[in-house]
Design a protein around this motif. Structure first.
Motif, PDB file in Angstrom:
ATOM      1  N   PHE A  46       2.288   9.683   0.974  1.00  0.00           N
ATOM      2  CA  PHE A  46       0.966   9.227   1.434  1.00  0.00           C
ATOM      3  C   PHE A  46       0.706   7.799   0.964  1.00  0.00           C
ATOM      4  N   ASN A  47       1.062   7.504  -0.276  1.00  0.00           N
ATOM      5  CA  ASN A  47       0.907   6.131  -0.779  1.00  0.00           C
ATOM      6  C   ASN A  47       1.776   5.154   0.013  1.00  0.00           C
ATOM      7  N   LEU A  48       2.960   5.613   0.412  1.00  0.00           N
ATOM      8  CA  LEU A  48       3.834   4.754   1.223  1.00  0.00           C
ATOM      9  C   LEU A  48       3.198   4.480   2.581  1.00  0.00           C
ATOM     10  N   GLU A  49       2.609   5.491   3.184  1.00  0.00           N
ATOM     11  CA  GLU A  49       1.932   5.288   4.467  1.00  0.00           C
ATOM     12  C   GLU A  49       0.780   4.289   4.331  1.00  0.00           C
ATOM     13  N   LYS A  50       0.033   4.386   3.234  1.00  0.00           N
ATOM     14  CA  LYS A  50      -1.054   3.431   3.014  1.00  0.00           C
ATOM     15  C   LYS A  50      -0.509   2.008   2.905  1.00  0.00           C
ATOM     16  N   SER A  51       0.605   1.833   2.216  1.00  0.00           N
ATOM     17  CA  SER A  51       1.199   0.501   2.080  1.00  0.00           C
ATOM     18  C   SER A  51       1.667  -0.030   3.428  1.00  0.00           C
ATOM     19  N   VAL A  52       2.223   0.853   4.266  1.00  0.00           N
ATOM     20  CA  VAL A  52       2.678   0.431   5.598  1.00  0.00           C
ATOM     21  C   VAL A  52       1.489  -0.013   6.446  1.00  0.00           C
ATOM     22  N   TYR A  53       0.392   0.738   6.405  1.00  0.00           N
ATOM     23  CA  TYR A  53      -0.792   0.351   7.174  1.00  0.00           C
ATOM     24  C   TYR A  53      -1.388  -0.952   6.649  1.00  0.00           C
ATOM     25  N   ALA A  54      -1.336  -1.147   5.344  1.00  0.00           N
ATOM     26  CA  ALA A  54      -1.827  -2.410   4.776  1.00  0.00           C
ATOM     27  C   ALA A  54      -0.968  -3.584   5.258  1.00  0.00           C
ATOM     28  N   LEU A  55       0.342  -3.355   5.373  1.00  0.00           N
ATOM     29  CA  LEU A  55       1.227  -4.403   5.895  1.00  0.00           C
ATOM     30  C   LEU A  55       0.898  -4.702   7.358  1.00  0.00           C
ATOM     31  N   LYS A  56       0.654  -3.669   8.159  1.00  0.00           N
ATOM     32  CA  LYS A  56       0.287  -3.888   9.556  1.00  0.00           C
ATOM     33  C   LYS A  56      -1.015  -4.682   9.657  1.00  0.00           C
ATOM     34  N   LYS A 141       3.291 -11.373   2.643  1.00  0.00           N
ATOM     35  CA  LYS A 141       4.477 -11.239   1.790  1.00  0.00           C
ATOM     36  C   LYS A 141       4.231 -10.244   0.659  1.00  0.00           C
ATOM     37  N   ILE A 142       3.036 -10.283   0.074  1.00  0.00           N
ATOM     38  CA  ILE A 142       2.702  -9.333  -0.994  1.00  0.00           C
ATOM     39  C   ILE A 142       2.684  -7.910  -0.458  1.00  0.00           C
ATOM     40  N   LYS A 143       2.055  -7.712   0.688  1.00  0.00           N
ATOM     41  CA  LYS A 143       1.987  -6.371   1.269  1.00  0.00           C
ATOM     42  C   LYS A 143       3.382  -5.857   1.635  1.00  0.00           C
ATOM     43  N   LYS A 144       4.240  -6.744   2.103  1.00  0.00           N
ATOM     44  CA  LYS A 144       5.610  -6.345   2.445  1.00  0.00           C
ATOM     45  C   LYS A 144       6.369  -5.903   1.202  1.00  0.00           C
ATOM     46  N   ASP A 145       6.210  -6.641   0.109  1.00  0.00           N
ATOM     47  CA  ASP A 145       6.883  -6.257  -1.133  1.00  0.00           C
ATOM     48  C   ASP A 145       6.288  -4.982  -1.716  1.00  0.00           C
ATOM     49  N   GLN A 146       4.997  -4.772  -1.493  1.00  0.00           N
ATOM     50  CA  GLN A 146       4.391  -3.528  -1.959  1.00  0.00           C
ATOM     51  C   GLN A 146       4.973  -2.316  -1.226  1.00  0.00           C
ATOM     52  N   VAL A 147       5.293  -2.486   0.059  1.00  0.00           N
ATOM     53  CA  VAL A 147       5.956  -1.406   0.800  1.00  0.00           C
ATOM     54  C   VAL A 147       7.324  -1.121   0.187  1.00  0.00           C
ATOM     55  N   SER A 148       8.069  -2.176  -0.141  1.00  0.00           N
ATOM     56  CA  SER A 148       9.379  -1.991  -0.777  1.00  0.00           C
ATOM     57  C   SER A 148       9.247  -1.305  -2.133  1.00  0.00           C
ATOM     58  N   LEU A 149       8.222  -1.689  -2.895  1.00  0.00           N
ATOM     59  CA  LEU A 149       7.987  -1.047  -4.193  1.00  0.00           C
ATOM     60  C   LEU A 149       7.706   0.437  -4.020  1.00  0.00           C
ATOM     61  N   GLN A 150       6.870   0.777  -3.049  1.00  0.00           N
ATOM     62  CA  GLN A 150       6.522   2.183  -2.850  1.00  0.00           C
ATOM     63  C   GLN A 150       7.715   2.977  -2.339  1.00  0.00           C
ATOM     64  N   LYS A 151       8.548   2.355  -1.499  1.00  0.00           N
ATOM     65  CA  LYS A 151       9.764   3.039  -1.052  1.00  0.00           C
ATOM     66  C   LYS A 151      10.672   3.353  -2.244  1.00  0.00           C
ATOM     67  N   SER A 152      10.800   2.395  -3.141  1.00  0.00           N
ATOM     68  CA  SER A 152      11.610   2.631  -4.343  1.00  0.00           C
ATOM     69  C   SER A 152      10.995   3.734  -5.190  1.00  0.00           C
ATOM     70  N   GLU A 153       9.662   3.748  -5.274  1.00  0.00           N
ATOM     71  CA  GLU A 153       8.980   4.776  -6.058  1.00  0.00           C
ATOM     72  C   GLU A 153       9.248   6.170  -5.477  1.00  0.00           C
ATOM     73  N   VAL A 154       9.179   6.268  -4.153  1.00  0.00           N
ATOM     74  CA  VAL A 154       9.453   7.555  -3.502  1.00  0.00           C
ATOM     75  C   VAL A 154      10.895   7.984  -3.750  1.00  0.00           C
ATOM     76  N   ARG A 274      20.735   1.350  -7.788  1.00  0.00           N
ATOM     77  CA  ARG A 274      19.708   2.215  -8.357  1.00  0.00           C
ATOM     78  C   ARG A 274      18.327   1.744  -7.910  1.00  0.00           C
ATOM     79  N   GLU A 275      17.471   2.728  -7.575  1.00  0.00           N
ATOM     80  CA  GLU A 275      16.140   2.393  -7.094  1.00  0.00           C
ATOM     81  C   GLU A 275      15.304   1.719  -8.172  1.00  0.00           C
ATOM     82  N   GLU A 276      15.539   2.091  -9.439  1.00  0.00           N
ATOM     83  CA  GLU A 276      14.764   1.496 -10.520  1.00  0.00           C
ATOM     84  C   GLU A 276      14.981  -0.014 -10.587  1.00  0.00           C
ATOM     85  N   LEU A 277      16.258  -0.450 -10.421  1.00  0.00           N
ATOM     86  CA  LEU A 277      16.552  -1.882 -10.480  1.00  0.00           C
ATOM     87  C   LEU A 277      15.976  -2.601  -9.264  1.00  0.00           C
ATOM     88  N   ALA A 278      16.054  -1.952  -8.102  1.00  0.00           N
ATOM     89  CA  ALA A 278      15.462  -2.559  -6.907  1.00  0.00           C
ATOM     90  C   ALA A 278      13.956  -2.723  -7.068  1.00  0.00           C
TER      91      ALA A 278
END
Length: 285
Positions: A46-56, A141-154, A274-278
């Motif tokens: 759900f947090n990932l979906e929120k980040s994707v919508y924020a990027l859009k 750019k910040i929102k795009k990186d936040q999506v990447s962060l959330q993907k790594s978190e998932v 590793r997702e942690e390093l990403a």
């Protein structure tokens, strides 16, 4: 005593072998069920979906924006401004008529003007396009990186959950195997007690052997009870990870119990993926 040492050695080897067994379809099904039902995974998605919508939304700021606005004003009965134009101009007109001996000048009335227009409509369309705006670029750019962060978190959480499910399942299999071993051992020591009892009854064996056999029976029963409790706890924790009732049945994969092999040491992991390093790299950016 030699029998008990052999049983312990067999149990240790089986437990070690089971932890290194290959993954099967049953375990894959349990992992898929755990990933689908786990509430924490749902929250992360759900947090990932929120980040994707924020990027859009951030990307949409590059597009033209159109605003439509309409106003209507009705000021009947509102405040007015009184201007005595008649009182000022009419005496002048009368004097001019006397001087010129001619009529024809109009008679003006005093004026009362409302502050706001009455029955007034105003509608317009406004279009704006960002041509140069660094804030929009940085925001996207910040929102795009936040999506990447959330993907790594998932991915991190899923990896950890899969590991916990695998460990819990193999612990349950180990406990199940231990119960089976102790049950077989109990059958053996019960038979040993029966034989020694017959020998003592017939005067062929001393009472010490019978006492030792009974002691072995009591010991195996206690170990069997401990193994069953361990099995029950392992099943409850496994069902907890799957978000199922704790007393749900756990299917035992017979192939893992029958085809237990010892594998070589763990291969060197590829830490570059590793997702942690990403996640740390993206956070640094």
């Amino acid at each position: 005593m030699h029998t008990m040492k052999s049983l312990k050695a067999i149990l240790i080897l089986m437990m070690a072998g089971m932890t290194a067994s290959a993954q099967t379809e049953s375990l894959d099904a349990y992992i898929a069920e755990g990933l689908a039902n786990n509430e924490a995974v749902k929250q992360q998605n759900f947090n990932l979906e929120k980040s994707v919508y924020a990027l859009k939304e951030a990307t949409g700021l590059y597009m033209p924006s159109i605003n439509v606005k309409a106003d209507y004003v009705d000021s009947r009965g509102g405040r007015t401004i009184d201007f005595p134009i008649g009182d000022i101009v009419n005496p002048i007109y009368r004097n001019l008529e006397q001087l010129n001996h001619a009529a024809g000048y109009p008679t003006l009335s005093n004026v009362s003007v409302q502050l706001n227009p009455s029955n007034f409509y105003n509608a317009y369309v406004r279009t704006s396009v960002p041509i140069v705006n660094a804030e929009i670029w940085y925001n996207r750019k910040i929102k795009k990186d936040q999506v990447s962060l959330q993907k790594s978190e998932v991915a991190i959480y899923k990896r950890e959950l899969v590991k916990e499910i695998k460990v819990a399942y193999f612990n349950y299999l180990k406990a199940t195997s231990a119960v089976s071993i102790y049950e077989n051992a109990l059958t053996t020591v019960n038979e040993s007690e029966r034989v020694n009892q017959k020998l003592v009854d017939n005067g062929k064996e001393v009472i010490f052997a019978l006492s030792r056999a009974k002691s072995e029976v009591s010991k195996i029963k206690a170990q069997l009870n401990d193994a069953k409790n361990t099995q029950k706890n392992a099943a409850a924790y496994f069902n907890f990870l799957l978000n199922k009732p704790l007393d749900s049945e756990v299917k035992v994969d017979e192939s893992l119990l029958k085809n237990m092999v010892m594998l070589p040491g763990d291969p060197t992991p590829n830490s570059s993926k590793r997702e942690e390093l990403a996640k740390l790299f993206t956070a640094k950016q």
